[in-house]
Write a protein that holds these residues in place. Structure first.
Motif, short mmCIF file in Angstrom:
data_model
loop_
_atom_site.label_atom_id
_atom_site.label_comp_id
_atom_site.label_asym_id
_atom_site.label_seq_id
_atom_site.Cartn_x
_atom_site.Cartn_y
_atom_site.Cartn_z
N GLY A 159 0.92 -1.09 0.12
CA GLY A 159 0.04 0.03 -0.07
C GLY A 159 0.97 1.29 0.12
N LEU A 162 4.74 0.79 0.07
CA LEU A 162 5.21 0.35 -1.09
C LEU A 162 4.75 0.87 -2.40
N GLN A 163 5.24 1.93 -3.09
CA GLN A 163 4.75 2.43 -4.41
C GLN A 163 5.53 2.33 -5.63
N VAL A 165 6.43 -0.43 -7.73
CA VAL A 165 5.75 -1.31 -8.64
C VAL A 165 5.16 -0.73 -9.60
N ARG A 167 2.37 -0.56 -12.49
CA ARG A 167 1.29 -1.46 -12.93
C ARG A 167 1.42 -2.66 -13.92
N TYR A 196 0.29 -9.78 -2.89
CA TYR A 196 0.53 -9.79 -4.16
C TYR A 196 -0.29 -11.29 -4.80
N LEU B 200 -4.68 -2.33 -6.63
CA LEU B 200 -4.01 -0.83 -7.14
C LEU B 200 -3.23 -0.28 -6.39
N ARG B 201 -3.38 -0.43 -5.00
CA ARG B 201 -2.64 0.28 -4.03
C ARG B 201 -1.12 -0.17 -4.17
N LEU B 202 -1.21 -1.51 -4.70
CA LEU B 202 0.24 -2.20 -4.39
C LEU B 202 0.96 -1.73 -5.59
N MET B 203 0.52 -1.06 -6.50
CA MET B 203 1.50 -0.43 -7.59
C MET B 203 1.69 1.03 -7.47
N ARG B 204 2.44 1.55 -8.51
CA ARG B 204 3.26 2.71 -8.29
C ARG B 204 2.19 3.98 -8.73
N ARG B 205 2.12 4.96 -7.96
CA ARG B 205 1.20 5.91 -8.26
C ARG B 205 1.59 6.65 -9.96
N ARG B 206 0.28 6.97 -10.40
CA ARG B 206 0.59 7.52 -11.61
C ARG B 206 0.10 8.98 -11.69
N GLY B 212 -3.50 9.47 -7.66
CA GLY B 212 -2.31 8.71 -8.06
C GLY B 212 -2.82 7.29 -8.34
N VAL B 213 -4.00 6.88 -8.18
CA VAL B 213 -4.56 5.58 -8.25
C VAL B 213 -6.06 5.63 -8.99
#
Lengths: 309, 309
Positions: A159, A162-163, A165, A167, A196, B200-206, B212-213
């Motif tokens: 969350g 950890l940002q 990775v 998409r 994950y 989606l929160r496991l991934m990088r913000r965009r 950001g998500v």
């Protein structure tokens, strides 16, 4: 081999011509190689992982080459190839070869050279290749496009913690490894792996995994826990994919994609400034952008111009 | 307009030339349009959603065109454009225009024609365009490449119950909508939305989302719950992206990508069988695949051959 690699990495036109002759004359390797991609954000422990896993593989008889892909040389500080890690045992192991990041201006150039270096080290008898990337820009996709199995190394947490990775990584990751599963972080790492695994189960099953989804494992590169399991999983996945024809199909697709990319690069080179084609190209691009021509018209006009020198 | 669209969709060479003249002469629309992509697996309720959301938008004054992208016409049975839904109110609303799936052999052709039809309907005054896809093959990516906001419609459930979402979709989804949030499924839908939000929160913000998500919302197209919220969220996201320059940047990138794709199509056409170039091209591809030439060599040889007719 180091000399051949330097030649391949050179941007001098004469060197390039010679490099391509060398590459076209390389013998095909006798044993099929295993090409591993590895990505992870800085601080996740990539160098410790490569060091520990690399030593295990070399001890098991593998001949291992470690290459790095890093489009911005300024960012290579945290890589396995920094000065600090040159003191570690892996770079001095007789079965291991470690190549520093080539400096290159654009990702396309890095991609081409790395693909060529893979061919060189395989021709020289290395049967295992790790291509590492810090994951800047499109480099993960690029590395996935030249390897058989893509490893994603993550730190425990999730969350907002950890940002790192991107998409799209879920599309290309073949094995998700939660590193630093030791001490106080061991429980967090287990939870991260479960998160994950849960996220991956929300998505469509794919044909390239025995179970339809990539596995998420925990390990501690520093303490050595889980390394044996990760290595066993890697080899099991490789064996399954070879048997299922996934390896061969993937490599064929990769060569075709490489060829397509090279056609694009060759066209770009042809149409760039010094051939007098540059302005014309911009004209067509501008016409396509402004709506003055439709993109199909602009594309055909461009090709037409290309055919009448 | 229907006549112009038929012309654009025609594969006859004479029609094509005329279609391109028409397209190049189209006026640019006065008001900026909103282009929405929509994907969801069969059975998720896409037609009910388009019907309900479309009527809301038309009631609010929007002029709405609904297009469908479906590379395999045999698979279009479940689409909004089937015979059954022609009886619904939306197709008969004066502000709505619904275009059946064009039959086309390959995805590239579908992409080109759909982009052209978007230009046509916008020139005719439609300010909102929905491009729907059932998500076969690469069609989601293609639709995302021609729209401003991509909606992913999902059914309640998850894990083993729900295996329809391709991994790469997380990269392109701008709004995740869990449909059928009514009756016994309401609680499941809430849980599904939370699961996707978590993934989606496991991934990088965009940079393309205010937070950001992408958001994950629940709704019931059949009962009408949540439709107002989804519509408000859509317009809020569009307004934010317009303000932040995301819309303009995205459309510019899309036109460039279209141009690149068209250059590829034009080259392929040039090198295909009837110009006598086909065999030669295969020769270079084979040489690149076998390792006889490196792909960079094969690409340059191919371009060289192209320049000397």
């Amino acid at each position: 081999m180091a000399k051949a690699i330097t030649l391949v990495e050179s941007t001098h036109p004469d060197h390039r011509a010679l490099a391509e002759t060398v590459l076209a004359d390389l013998p095909r390797p006798g044993t099929p190689s295993l090409r591993l991609g590895l990505s992870g954000t800085p601080g996740v422990g990539k160098s410790t992982f490569v060091e520990a896993m690399g030593l295990r593989m070399c001890a098991g008889g593998a001949r291992l080459a470690v290459l790095a892909v890093d489009p911005s040389s300024a960012r290579s500080g945290g890589s396995i190839l920094g000065d600090k890690t040159r003191m570690e045992p892996l770079p001095r192991h007789p079965n291991a070869y470690i190549r520093p990041t080539p400096s290159a201006r654009h990702l396309g150039g890095v991609a081409r050279r790395t693909r060529e270096v893979i061919r060189l080290v395989e021709a020289a008898g290395f049967d295992t290749v790790i291509v590492e990337t810090v994951g800047v820009g499109q480099s993960e996709t690029m590395v996935a496009e030249m390897t058989d199995i893509f490893l994603l190394l993550l730190a425990p947490g999730g969350g907002d913690e950890l940002q790192g990775v991107k998409r799209g990584i879920m599309e290309i990751a073949d094995l998700i490894l939660i590193n630093k599963a030791d001490g106080a972080l061991a429980a967090v790492a287990q939870r991260t792996a479960a998160d994950y695994a849960g996220a991956l189960r929300l998505m469509r099953r794919r044909q390239t995994d025995p179970d339809g989804v990539p596995k998420a494992l925990t390990l501690s590169s520093a303490e050595g826990h889980g390394l044996a399991e990760v290595e066993a999983e890697l080899h099991a996945l490789a064996a399954w994919r070879r048997e299922a024809g996934v390896f061969a199909a993937t490599r064929q697709r990769q060569v075709l994609a490489w060829l397509d990319a090279e056609i694009g690069i060759a066209l770009d080179a042809l149409m760039s400034a010094d051939t007098g084609f540059g302005t014309t190209r911009e004209t067509f691009v501008d016409a396509g952008m402004s709506g003055e021509m439709t993109p199909p018209q602009a594309a055909r006009a461009l090709i037409q111009r290309l055919r009448t020198p």
